[in-house]
Design an enzyme around this catalytic site. Structure first.
Site, PDB file in Angstrom:
ATOM      1  N   CYS A  68      37.227  49.894  34.461  1.00  0.00           N
ATOM      2  CA  CYS A  68      37.780  50.950  35.325  1.00  0.00           C
ATOM      3  C   CYS A  68      37.131  52.327  35.236  1.00  0.00           C
ATOM      4  CB  CYS A  68      39.275  51.036  35.121  1.00  0.00           C
ATOM      5  SG  CYS A  68      40.062  49.580  35.840  1.00  0.00           S
TER       6      CYS A  68
ATOM      7  N   ALA B 122      35.167  60.500  19.619  1.00  0.00           N
ATOM      8  CA  ALA B 122      33.745  60.434  19.974  1.00  0.00           C
ATOM      9  C   ALA B 122      33.211  59.041  19.663  1.00  0.00           C
ATOM     10  CB  ALA B 122      32.973  61.470  19.170  1.00  0.00           C
TER      11      ALA B 122
ATOM     12  N   LEU C 256      40.090  61.947  22.446  1.00  0.00           N
ATOM     13  CA  LEU C 256      39.081  62.831  21.856  1.00  0.00           C
ATOM     14  C   LEU C 256      38.336  62.077  20.765  1.00  0.00           C
ATOM     15  CD1 LEU C 256      40.816  66.340  21.609  1.00  0.00           C
ATOM     16  CD2 LEU C 256      39.130  65.545  23.268  1.00  0.00           C
TER      17      LEU C 256
ATOM     18  N   ASP D 240      46.863  33.378  43.169  1.00  0.00           N
ATOM     19  CA  ASP D 240      45.433  33.670  42.965  1.00  0.00           C
ATOM     20  C   ASP D 240      44.605  32.675  43.766  1.00  0.00           C
ATOM     21  OD1 ASP D 240      44.052  35.515  40.499  1.00  0.00           O
ATOM     22  OD2 ASP D 240      42.748  34.115  41.578  1.00  0.00           O
TER      23      ASP D 240
ATOM     24  N   GLY E 169      33.541  52.449  28.424  1.00  0.00           N
ATOM     25  CA  GLY E 169      33.131  51.277  29.205  1.00  0.00           C
ATOM     26  C   GLY E 169      34.363  50.692  29.846  1.00  0.00           C
TER      27      GLY E 169
ATOM     28  N   ARG F 195      33.431  43.743  30.581  1.00  0.00           N
ATOM     29  CA  ARG F 195      32.931  44.391  31.793  1.00  0.00           C
ATOM     30  C   ARG F 195      32.502  45.828  31.469  1.00  0.00           C
ATOM     31  NH1 ARG F 195      37.675  43.038  36.085  1.00  0.00           N
ATOM     32  NH2 ARG F 195      38.969  43.213  34.217  1.00  0.00           N
TER      33      ARG F 195
ATOM     34  N   LEU G  76      48.220  50.889  33.220  1.00  0.00           N
ATOM     35  CA  LEU G  76      48.170  50.165  31.942  1.00  0.00           C
ATOM     36  C   LEU G  76      46.759  50.126  31.375  1.00  0.00           C
ATOM     37  CD1 LEU G  76      46.797  47.125  32.376  1.00  0.00           C
ATOM     38  CD2 LEU G  76      49.021  46.590  33.323  1.00  0.00           C
ATOM     39  N   ARG G  77      46.686  49.945  30.077  1.00  0.00           N
ATOM     40  CA  ARG G  77      45.395  49.786  29.397  1.00  0.00           C
ATOM     41  C   ARG G  77      45.266  48.348  28.935  1.00  0.00           C
ATOM     42  NH1 ARG G  77      46.929  53.719  24.732  1.00  0.00           N
ATOM     43  NH2 ARG G  77      48.828  52.601  25.245  1.00  0.00           N
TER      44      ARG G  77
ATOM     45  N   GLU H 173      48.380  51.653  39.130  1.00  0.00           N
ATOM     46  CA  GLU H 173      48.691  51.107  37.807  1.00  0.00           C
ATOM     47  C   GLU H 173      47.982  51.920  36.722  1.00  0.00           C
ATOM     48  OE1 GLU H 173      50.795  48.547  36.747  1.00  0.00           O
ATOM     49  OE2 GLU H 173      50.179  49.621  34.945  1.00  0.00           O
TER      50      GLU H 173
HETATM   51  N1  NAI Z   1      42.027  46.095  34.205  1.00  0.00           N
HETATM   52  C1  NAI Z   1      42.794  47.138  34.022  1.00  0.00           C
HETATM   53  O1  NAI Z   1      43.118  47.510  32.891  1.00  0.00           O
HETATM   54  C2  NAI Z   1      43.328  47.935  35.179  1.00  0.00           C
HETATM   55  C3  NAI Z   1      42.924  47.672  36.479  1.00  0.00           C
HETATM   56  N2  NAI Z   1      43.396  48.417  37.521  1.00  0.00           N
HETATM   57  C4  NAI Z   1      43.018  48.076  38.896  1.00  0.00           C
HETATM   58  O2  NAI Z   1      43.740  46.897  39.274  1.00  0.00           O
HETATM   59  C5  NAI Z   1      42.933  46.054  40.094  1.00  0.00           C
HETATM   60  C6  NAI Z   1      42.809  44.680  39.458  1.00  0.00           C
HETATM   61  O3  NAI Z   1      42.099  44.795  38.255  1.00  0.00           O
HETATM   62  P1  NAI Z   1      41.993  43.585  37.211  1.00  0.00           P
HETATM   63  O4  NAI Z   1      43.343  43.012  36.990  1.00  0.00           O
HETATM   64  O5  NAI Z   1      41.221  44.082  36.062  1.00  0.00           O
HETATM   65  O6  NAI Z   1      41.140  42.547  38.069  1.00  0.00           O
HETATM   66  P2  NAI Z   1      40.629  41.086  37.666  1.00  0.00           P
HETATM   67  O7  NAI Z   1      39.259  40.987  38.166  1.00  0.00           O
HETATM   68  O8  NAI Z   1      40.929  40.817  36.234  1.00  0.00           O
HETATM   69  O9  NAI Z   1      41.577  40.123  38.523  1.00  0.00           O
HETATM   70  C7  NAI Z   1      41.607  40.085  39.923  1.00  0.00           C
HETATM   71  C8  NAI Z   1      42.156  38.716  40.350  1.00  0.00           C
HETATM   72  O10 NAI Z   1      42.323  38.712  41.768  1.00  0.00           O
HETATM   73  C9  NAI Z   1      41.994  37.423  42.252  1.00  0.00           C
HETATM   74  N3  NAI Z   1      41.734  37.474  43.697  1.00  0.00           N
HETATM   75  C10 NAI Z   1      40.663  37.996  44.343  1.00  0.00           C
HETATM   76  N4  NAI Z   1      40.827  37.853  45.679  1.00  0.00           N
HETATM   77  C11 NAI Z   1      42.012  37.250  45.872  1.00  0.00           C
HETATM   78  C12 NAI Z   1      42.735  36.834  47.021  1.00  0.00           C
HETATM   79  N5  NAI Z   1      42.250  37.027  48.256  1.00  0.00           N
HETATM   80  N6  NAI Z   1      43.922  36.235  46.856  1.00  0.00           N
HETATM   81  C13 NAI Z   1      44.417  36.014  45.628  1.00  0.00           C
HETATM   82  N7  NAI Z   1      43.791  36.386  44.499  1.00  0.00           N
HETATM   83  C14 NAI Z   1      42.596  36.997  44.622  1.00  0.00           C
HETATM   84  C15 NAI Z   1      40.803  37.011  41.401  1.00  0.00           C
HETATM   85  O11 NAI Z   1      40.604  35.626  41.429  1.00  0.00           O
HETATM   86  C16 NAI Z   1      41.226  37.541  40.025  1.00  0.00           C
HETATM   87  O12 NAI Z   1      41.936  36.569  39.300  1.00  0.00           O
HETATM   88  C17 NAI Z   1      41.616  46.817  40.271  1.00  0.00           C
HETATM   89  O13 NAI Z   1      41.692  47.583  41.446  1.00  0.00           O
HETATM   90  C18 NAI Z   1      41.552  47.721  39.071  1.00  0.00           C
HETATM   91  O14 NAI Z   1      40.802  48.882  39.330  1.00  0.00           O
HETATM   92  C19 NAI Z   1      44.296  49.430  37.350  1.00  0.00           C
HETATM   93  C20 NAI Z   1      44.744  49.723  36.077  1.00  0.00           C
HETATM   94  C21 NAI Z   1      44.323  48.996  34.903  1.00  0.00           C
HETATM   95  O1  UGA Z   2      42.439  52.072  35.447  1.00  0.00           O
HETATM   96  C1  UGA Z   2      42.323  51.383  34.461  1.00  0.00           C
HETATM   97  O2  UGA Z   2      41.812  50.276  34.426  1.00  0.00           O
HETATM   98  C2  UGA Z   2      42.810  51.848  33.125  1.00  0.00           C
HETATM   99  O3  UGA Z   2      41.680  52.488  32.480  1.00  0.00           O
HETATM  100  C3  UGA Z   2      41.952  52.935  31.166  1.00  0.00           C
HETATM  101  O4  UGA Z   2      42.333  51.839  30.323  1.00  0.00           O
HETATM  102  P1  UGA Z   2      41.265  50.855  29.636  1.00  0.00           P
HETATM  103  O5  UGA Z   2      39.981  50.919  30.379  1.00  0.00           O
HETATM  104  O6  UGA Z   2      41.951  49.555  29.477  1.00  0.00           O
HETATM  105  O7  UGA Z   2      41.041  51.392  28.162  1.00  0.00           O
HETATM  106  P2  UGA Z   2      41.013  52.828  27.424  1.00  0.00           P
HETATM  107  O8  UGA Z   2      41.790  52.694  26.192  1.00  0.00           O
HETATM  108  O9  UGA Z   2      41.377  53.929  28.336  1.00  0.00           O
HETATM  109  O10 UGA Z   2      39.475  52.948  27.029  1.00  0.00           O
HETATM  110  C4  UGA Z   2      38.459  53.040  28.003  1.00  0.00           C
HETATM  111  C5  UGA Z   2      37.131  53.296  27.346  1.00  0.00           C
HETATM  112  O11 UGA Z   2      37.074  54.608  26.800  1.00  0.00           O
HETATM  113  C6  UGA Z   2      36.665  54.552  25.437  1.00  0.00           C
HETATM  114  N1  UGA Z   2      37.355  55.657  24.718  1.00  0.00           N
HETATM  115  C7  UGA Z   2      38.693  55.844  24.840  1.00  0.00           C
HETATM  116  C8  UGA Z   2      39.315  56.887  24.198  1.00  0.00           C
HETATM  117  C9  UGA Z   2      38.562  57.766  23.414  1.00  0.00           C
HETATM  118  O12 UGA Z   2      39.062  58.754  22.812  1.00  0.00           O
HETATM  119  N2  UGA Z   2      37.229  57.561  23.298  1.00  0.00           N
HETATM  120  C10 UGA Z   2      36.597  56.521  23.933  1.00  0.00           C
HETATM  121  O13 UGA Z   2      35.364  56.377  23.821  1.00  0.00           O
HETATM  122  C11 UGA Z   2      37.087  53.181  24.949  1.00  0.00           C
HETATM  123  O14 UGA Z   2      36.318  52.794  23.839  1.00  0.00           O
HETATM  124  C12 UGA Z   2      36.813  52.344  26.180  1.00  0.00           C
HETATM  125  O15 UGA Z   2      35.452  51.975  26.237  1.00  0.00           O
HETATM  126  C13 UGA Z   2      43.108  53.935  31.211  1.00  0.00           C
HETATM  127  O16 UGA Z   2      43.419  54.365  29.883  1.00  0.00           O
HETATM  128  C14 UGA Z   2      44.347  53.313  31.853  1.00  0.00           C
HETATM  129  O17 UGA Z   2      45.385  54.286  31.963  1.00  0.00           O
HETATM  130  C15 UGA Z   2      43.960  52.814  33.241  1.00  0.00           C
HETATM  131  O18 UGA Z   2      45.062  52.164  33.843  1.00  0.00           O
END
Ligand code: NAI
Ligand code: UGA
Length: 442
Positions: free
Chosen positions: A260, A252, A250, A30, A257, A327, A153-154, A151
């Site tokens: 993602c 409500a 589903l 990182d 938020g 976020r 994951l939630r 990815e």
């Molecule tokens: N948060 C989630 O639940 C999910 C996120 N994603 C996707 O995965 C990606 C990452 O998301 P998050 O983990 O939430 O991001 P995050 O914002 O929590 O973490 C990103 C990390 O990357 C680091 N970083 C930035 N530029 C860098 C560089 N040049 N070299 C090394 N480290 C660097 C930052 O310092 C930070 O620690 C996004 O594209 C998001 O859309 C996909 C599925 C689930």
């Molecule tokens: O790309 C991503 O970052 C991730 O986005 C979501 O995961 P996440 O945002 O962690 O959480 P969710 O459980 O999906 O909830 C997202 C939002 O929808 C809301 N939600 C979810 C389900 C529902 O029935 N109703 C509802 O209002 C939740 O309160 C929350 O604000 C997806 O579920 C993951 O598969 C995906 O990897």
């Protein structure tokens, strides 16, 4: 295998730790040196259930190390995962700066043949461009193959989702790279869906957009239920029994938020727009969500009137339970509206308070305990369905100045609420007002 994971956020750190747990040697990288120092000292910089224990275990078993130095991190890597953020640009498109920086850094410092696996969510065509970027900037005569591996994951259940996901999507036209990734993931025993790069990239956006669509759909149904005297919880349960519909997503509430759904839906509208296609349905989904996120505030104004100097207890700030992430949480919009209206906001969240303090209006007061937030409040709004809030002693509402509760997550059974002297509004269900009835009767 020797792996590197760049970016140690919710995705990168969980991925790195889980890959170490299945036996690989993982270096997590990182640019944030403070984060790296914390992790070297076994401190997880985010809240994710189970992560501290699993991270510490794998560090102790010598399969997991951390560095802020890209070159050192890439030195031995057979595979490099990119898991840095792809936040939203002002126009809604995905900001690829961090991903491109990492790709350039790989091009300049990698010294052996490697597969670059993009886990970050990136618009269709990005991986092809990253391949060109790396090829054009490579300093060593090595082969680098870029693969898409979105990815799913939630947050809040990230470790469980990594070990028990429904599918792993691999986008690549290179058979050897697909084979190597299949081998890497074998211990997880999750079905692998292998496809071309662009389809893999689209699967990620389409999946998130579809889930967001389900949420906006049920929220619209909820709003109609309120007007026609139906109950959205019962409607959703009845719909979900049809396997073609499914009961998931589903619920409500106050709209989706998180880091993602909001950004990925807008990015997909942009992706479509870039090829002159108007994704009308998804625009509707986004607009419905905006409307829904304000719903709690509007119900509050409707039932309390002027909010000047009223104490409003805000219960839950995280965008969902079991995470510290705020976020794009609806709590940001709602607390902003409340402070703008002159209300005195007293908020409670079991985990997300520190992150909230960095984002929300500085006038907000944070209660140490749920009951402190509620005491003497003119109204309480429920924004996150934390189990602590779901399981609270409902008698605590008796300590309010006026027991008006707006439940944005439908966390209480109406039958339990009916036993209290309370005015209770939720989403898509009937209003209970036993407080006024009682005061009328007395
Ligand atoms: N948060 C989630 O639940 C999910 C996120 N994603 C996707 O995965 C990606 C990452 O998301 P998050 O983990 O939430 O991001 P995050 O914002 O929590 O973490 C990103 C990390 O990357 C680091 N970083 C930035 N530029 C860098 C560089 N040049 N070299 C090394 N480290 C660097 C930052 O310092 C930070 O620690 C996004 O594209 C998001 O859309 C996909 C599925 C689930
Ligand atoms: O790309 C991503 O970052 C991730 O986005 C979501 O995961 P996440 O945002 O962690 O959480 P969710 O459980 O999906 O909830 C997202 C939002 O929808 C809301 N939600 C979810 C389900 C529902 O029935 N109703 C509802 O209002 C939740 O309160 C929350 O604000 C997806 O579920 C993951 O598969 C995906 O990897």
């Amino acid at each position: 295998m020797k792996l590197s994971v760049v970016g140690t956020g919710y995705v990168g750190l969980v991925t790195g730790v889980c890959l170490a747990e299945i036996g690989h040697h993982v270096t997590c990288i990182d640019i944030d040196e403070i984060k790296i120092e914390k992790m070297k000292n076994s401190i997880v910089p985010i809240y994710e259930p189970g992560l501290t224990e699993l991270m510490t275990k794998n560090m102790e078993e010598d399969r997991l190390v951390f560095t802020a130095n890209h070159e050192e991190g890439f030195k031995d890597a057979d595979i490099i995962f990119i898991a840095v953020g792809t936040p939203e640009n002002e126009d809604g498109s995905a900001n690829l700066t961090f991903v491109e920086e990492v790709a350039l850094s790989i091009a300049k410092t990698a010294k052996k043949d490697t597969i670059v696996v993009t886990k970050s969510t990136v618009p269709v065509g990005t991986n092809d461009r990253l391949q060109i970027l790396i090829n054009e900037n490579k300093l060593n005569t090595i082969k680098v193959e870029v693969v898409s591996n979105p990815e799913f994951l939630r947050e809040g259940s990230a470790i469980y989702d990594t070990f028990y996901g429904n599918r792993i999507v691999i986008g690549s036209n290179n058979e050897k790279a697909v084979q190597q990734l299949t081998e890497l993931y074998k211990p997880l025993a999750i079905p692998i869906y292998s496809t071309d790069i662009r389809s893999a990239e689209m699967i990620k956006y389409a999946s998130n957009a579809f889930l967001a669509t389900k949420i906006s759909f049920i929220n619209e149904i909820a709003n109609i239920c309120e007007r026609v005297g139906a109950d959205v919880e019962k409607v959703a349960a009845g719909m979900g029994l049809d396997k073609r519909i499914g009961s998931a997503f589903l619920k409500a509430g106050i709209g989706y938020g998180g880091s993602c759904f909001p950004k990925d839906t807008k990015a997909l509208i942009q992706i479509a727009g870039n090829v002159a296609y108007d994704f009308e349905l998804l625009r509707g989904v986004v607009n419905v969500n905006k409307k829904q996120q304000r719903m709690v505030f509007e119900k509050l104004v409707e039932n309390l009137g002027n909010l000047q100097r009223k104490k409003i207890a805000v219960l839950g700030l995280a965008f969902k339970p079991n995470t510290d992430d705020i976020r794009e949480a609806p709590s940001i919009i709602i607390t902003n509206e409340l402070t703008k209206a002159g209300a005195y906001v007293c908020a409670y969240d079991p985990i997300a308070t520190e992150n909230a303090k960095k984002t929300l209006d500085s006038s907000i007061v944070y209660a140490e305990k749920l009951e402190d937030a509620i005491k003497d409040a003119d109204a309480a709004v429920i924004l996150t369905e934390w189990s602590e809030i779901k399981n609270m002693d409902l008698n605590i509402f008796k300590s309010m100045k006026y027991p008006l509760v707006i439940d944005g997550r439908n966390i209480f059974e109406l039958s339990d609420i009916k036993k209290l002297q309370i005015e209770y509004h939720s989403i898509g269900r009937s209003t209970i007002n036993s407080y006024d009835q009682l005061s009328l009767n007395s």
